[in-house]
Motif scaffolding. Structure first.
Motif, short mmCIF file in Angstrom:
data_model
loop_
_atom_site.label_atom_id
_atom_site.label_comp_id
_atom_site.label_asym_id
_atom_site.label_seq_id
_atom_site.Cartn_x
_atom_site.Cartn_y
_atom_site.Cartn_z
N PRO A 86 3.68 2.35 -2.22
CA PRO A 86 3.62 3.07 -3.17
C PRO A 86 1.93 3.47 -3.65
CG PRO A 86 4.18 0.38 -3.10
CD PRO A 86 3.25 0.88 -1.84
N PHE A 87 1.02 3.08 -2.94
CA PHE A 87 -0.11 3.74 -3.47
C PHE A 87 -0.70 4.75 -2.84
CE2 PHE A 87 -4.65 3.30 -2.93
CZ PHE A 87 -4.97 4.08 -3.76
N LEU A 88 -0.16 4.98 -1.77
CA LEU A 88 0.04 6.02 -0.96
C LEU A 88 0.85 6.99 -0.99
CD1 LEU A 88 -0.86 4.70 2.58
CD2 LEU A 88 -2.84 5.08 0.46
N SER A 139 -8.60 3.95 -9.22
CA SER A 139 -8.62 2.73 -7.80
C SER A 139 -9.31 2.67 -6.90
CB SER A 139 -7.02 2.90 -7.13
OG SER A 139 -5.89 3.47 -7.76
N SER A 145 -5.11 7.98 -11.57
CA SER A 145 -4.40 6.54 -11.06
C SER A 145 -5.49 6.46 -10.13
CB SER A 145 -3.37 6.68 -10.60
OG SER A 145 -2.01 6.93 -12.22
N THR A 146 -5.28 7.58 -9.26
CA THR A 146 -6.11 7.58 -7.79
C THR A 146 -7.66 7.27 -8.00
OG1 THR A 146 -4.55 9.37 -7.34
CG2 THR A 146 -6.68 8.90 -5.54
N ASP A 205 -7.05 -3.35 -16.93
CA ASP A 205 -5.85 -2.20 -17.06
C ASP A 205 -4.96 -2.53 -18.34
OD1 ASP A 205 -5.45 -1.36 -14.26
OD2 ASP A 205 -5.37 -2.93 -13.64
N VAL A 213 1.81 7.45 -4.52
CA VAL A 213 0.96 8.50 -5.35
C VAL A 213 -0.60 9.17 -5.28
CG1 VAL A 213 -0.51 7.35 -7.77
CG2 VAL A 213 1.57 5.85 -7.22
N VAL A 214 -1.47 8.45 -4.68
CA VAL A 214 -2.09 9.50 -3.66
C VAL A 214 -1.69 10.75 -3.47
CG1 VAL A 214 -4.48 9.67 -1.99
CG2 VAL A 214 -3.64 6.98 -3.42
N THR A 224 -0.61 10.79 -11.28
CA THR A 224 -1.42 10.40 -10.54
C THR A 224 -2.67 10.40 -9.66
OG1 THR A 224 -0.70 11.94 -8.74
CG2 THR A 224 0.62 10.55 -9.11
N TYR A 261 0.88 -1.08 0.03
CA TYR A 261 0.16 0.21 0.21
C TYR A 261 0.48 1.86 -0.42
CZ TYR A 261 -3.58 -2.62 0.34
OH TYR A 261 -4.92 -3.58 0.24
#
Lengths: 282, 353
Positions: free
Chosen positions: A31-33, A251, A247-248, A211, A35-36, A244, A29
């Motif tokens: 990397p995802f955070l 997601s 992406s967010t 994706d 990005v967010v 980003t 998570y």
């Protein structure tokens, strides 16, 4: 905590075990955070930690026709591809149960699953040369949709097959001795039984197609972009926080979709369990 | 619409394995016949042959004299109760029972009426709207029976119908199914490896062994007059002694043909050692004595290494029969001893091998 199953089970080993679990989820998570977080920066390039806080990039993406078009194309491709892959995958799984020879069954199963391991580039190049040959396929999404459907089909096949394998093998012989023709058997016995698995397969297929970028690179008509393709381009051109932010948003959509699905299937299993419990007390 | 069943010299080969080696069997309309055999004897395959689920390589299956080998299962009008019951999930009890009627294209009102009749028949009148997984095992079995009978088939096939039930329920359901079968009057073929079940339910029992029928007869005849040693020890317990003129049965017992004598445990009695000399008797050491409610069960080890089983009335004085003590057994009713003719039995055993 004093008498948790974990403690009873592995004693003091639980500390390193928990540590690994924690690290793994961080790996998932963080990397995802990041990005967010970068998506709300005020700068015009991606930077971490973000500087300031603004929703500019979100409104930017949502108002930008290029991004929105790409999103719509992706939705269309994913929806059509999902339908095709669900139909083909389900038919394949049903056909498998009707093969008598065990060796043939094993072969067909393998042939259906192997495409998972074939690199999408191979598909892309193959279909691309088809595209060059057949003029009618030139300027529309048909070939892209078909290619994506082929990529996603093994997932549907595996899901539906597992659903069918849980069923009592006597159901179909039973139905046929009761006078049912094969369409009635498929419609009243097979399909109701695997509807849930088909839905799960569809969710998977949709996610895979949504994706997927390699096929889009090769097969999207000139000037048409799917969302992943648009993202790829954005990352290659300017590293704008648009990327980003998009992406967010995607997601979030995925989380909502999958969340709703698992909520639904949890309810189903809970209902089944309640029924089973009632049966044992009856 | 019950039919006469005739199976004529049916051969079935699965892979390299000849599962049925020429089976012939006839069942009169309304008759209840049970195929009894150990697992792997081919009895379920024979059932599938009748249902049309198994292809016949040679031989004929006749329903009322008409050959049906080429008829697919759905056109044979057979009702099958599968071992797992094979109730359709996602359908209510009523829908399950009405399924064969739906397959036959009957109108909805008629489907509902007949399904209700069938559920009443099996004593599940109020259960039509229940889901199948909310029923107990015995109830599921009765739903499967109601469904198998709903389209008024010509023959009812039961594949190990009691296998999934516990012992007490099993005995109740045997009587129950027999009652329903008699009421409907349908020709029925049942498959089981449980001899008590076979004897309770059947008009005739067919003993199956390695793909062949060894003997087809009423339970009583099978028990009293087995054609060979296999049948004798498969159906009930049997003590086998050579009856060749020199063995224990040589004198005073019988003057019939030589062969093997079958003495059932209940035909043996405990003799006073002093009085046994002039009659046929067998001596040995008691190896087991157990009280089983309605009978005492006594096992005797003879010096020859044979185990003789004897069943004694429950009020016998067993104080002298403790394990380890010597005992002498004699035959209570020499008339009840059946002699398997060696020449004939030998031929049958040879065929079965």
């Amino acid at each position: 905590m004093t008498d948790s199953p974990l403690r009873r089970g592995i004693g003091w080993w639980r500390l390193p075990v928990l540590g690994v679990a924690l690290l793994t989820s961080l790996l998932f998570y963080v990397p995802f955070l990041v990005v967010v977080a970068t998506s709300w920066t005020e700068t015009s390039f991606i930077i971490f930690p973000p500087q300031g806080f603004s929703a500019t990039w979100y409104s930017d993406v949502l108002l930008d026709p290029e991004w929105m078009d790409a999103f719509k194309v992706s939705l269309r491709v994913s929806a059509a591809g999902t339908v095709i892959s669900v139909v083909l995958g389900t038919l394949g799984a049903l056909a498998l149960t009707r093969l008598r020879s065990r060796a043939a069954r094993r072969w067909v199963r393998t042939l259906f699953i192997v495409p998972m391991a074939i690199p999408p580039v191979a598909y892309a190049v193959g279909l691309y040369s088809v595209n060059l040959e057949v003029a009618a396929l030139g300027d529309n999404l048909a070939l892209l949709i078909l290619g994506e459907a082929l990529l996603a089909m093994p997932y549907v096949f595996v899901m539906v097959s597992s659903g069918l394998s849980q069923a009592d093998p006597a159901l179909r012989p039973a139905a046929s001795t009761l006078g049912a023709s094969w369409p009635l058997i498929v419609w009243r016995i097979d399909l109701p039984m695997i509807a849930g698995h088909m839905l799960a397969g569809a969710v998977f297929a949709f996610a895979v197609i949504f994706d997927e970028v390699v096929l889009s690179v090769f097969l999207a008509p000139v000037g048409v972009k799917t969302l992943p393709l648009q993202m790829l381009n954005a990352s290659q051109e300017a590293l704008s926080p648009q990327l980003t932010a998009a992406s967010t948003l995607v997601s979030m959509l995925a989380v909502l979709l999958l969340g709703a699905f698992s909520l639904y299937s949890n309810r189903r299993t809970a209902r089944a369990r309640r029924r089973a419990r009632k049966a044992t007390t009856a | 619409m019950t039919i006469a069943l005739s199976i004529q010299d049916v051969h079935v080969t699965l892979g390299h394995n000849e599962v049925l080696k020429g089976v012939s069997l006839d069942a009169a309309p309304g008759e209840f016949v049970t195929l009894l055999g150990a697992s792997g004897s081919g009895k379920t395959t024979l059932l599938n042959v009748i249902a049309g689920l198994q292809h016949v390589h040679r031989g004929h299956v006749l329903f009322d004299g008409q050959s049906v080998e080429r008829r697919p299962p759905r056109k044979r009008k057979v009702g099958v109760v599968f071992q797992s019951y094979a109730l359709f999930p996602r359908m209510s009890v009523g829908e399950n029972v009405a399924f064969p009627l739906r397959a036959a294209g009957r109108p909805k009102a008629e489907r509902r009426r007949i399904a209700q009749e069938m559920l009443d028949l099996v004593d599940l009148g109020g259960m039509a709207d229940r889901t199948t997984d909310s029923l107990s095992g015995g109830q599921q079995q009765r739903v499967a029976l109601a469904r198998a009978l709903a389209a008024n088939p010509g023959i009812l096939l039961l594949d190990e119908p009691m296998a999934a039930l516990d012992k007490q329920l099993r005995e109740r359901m045997q009587v129950e199914i027999k009652r329903i079968q008699q009421r409907v009057g349908i020709t029925t073929l049942s498959v089981t490896h449980d001899q008590a079940e076979a004897m309770t339910m059947s008009d005739r029992v067919a003993i199956m062994h390695h793909g062949r029928l060894i003997q087809v007869d009423t339970p009583e005849q099978l028990y009293r007059r087995p054609v060979n040693e296999y049948v004798a020890s498969f159906l009930g317990e049997a003590n086998l002694f050579p009856a060749d003129g020199q063995g224990p049965l040589g004198s005073g017992m019988t003057d019939r043909a030589t062969g093997t004598a079958v003495i059932r445990p209940e035909d043996l009695v405990v003799l006073d050692p002093r009085q046994g000399a002039d009659r046929w008797h067998v001596r040995g050491v008691v190896s087991l004595l157990s009280f089983q409610g309605s009978r005492f069960r006594l096992e005797l080890a003879t010096p020859g290494g044979q185990t003789v089983v004897c069943s004694l009335p429950p009020h016998t004085d067993v104080s002298l029969l403790l394990p380890g003590s010597e005992a002498t057994l004699g035959c209570a009713e020499p008339r009840h001893v059946h002699i398997i003719d060696t020449t004939e039995a030998g031929r049958l055993v040879e065929l079965a091998a």
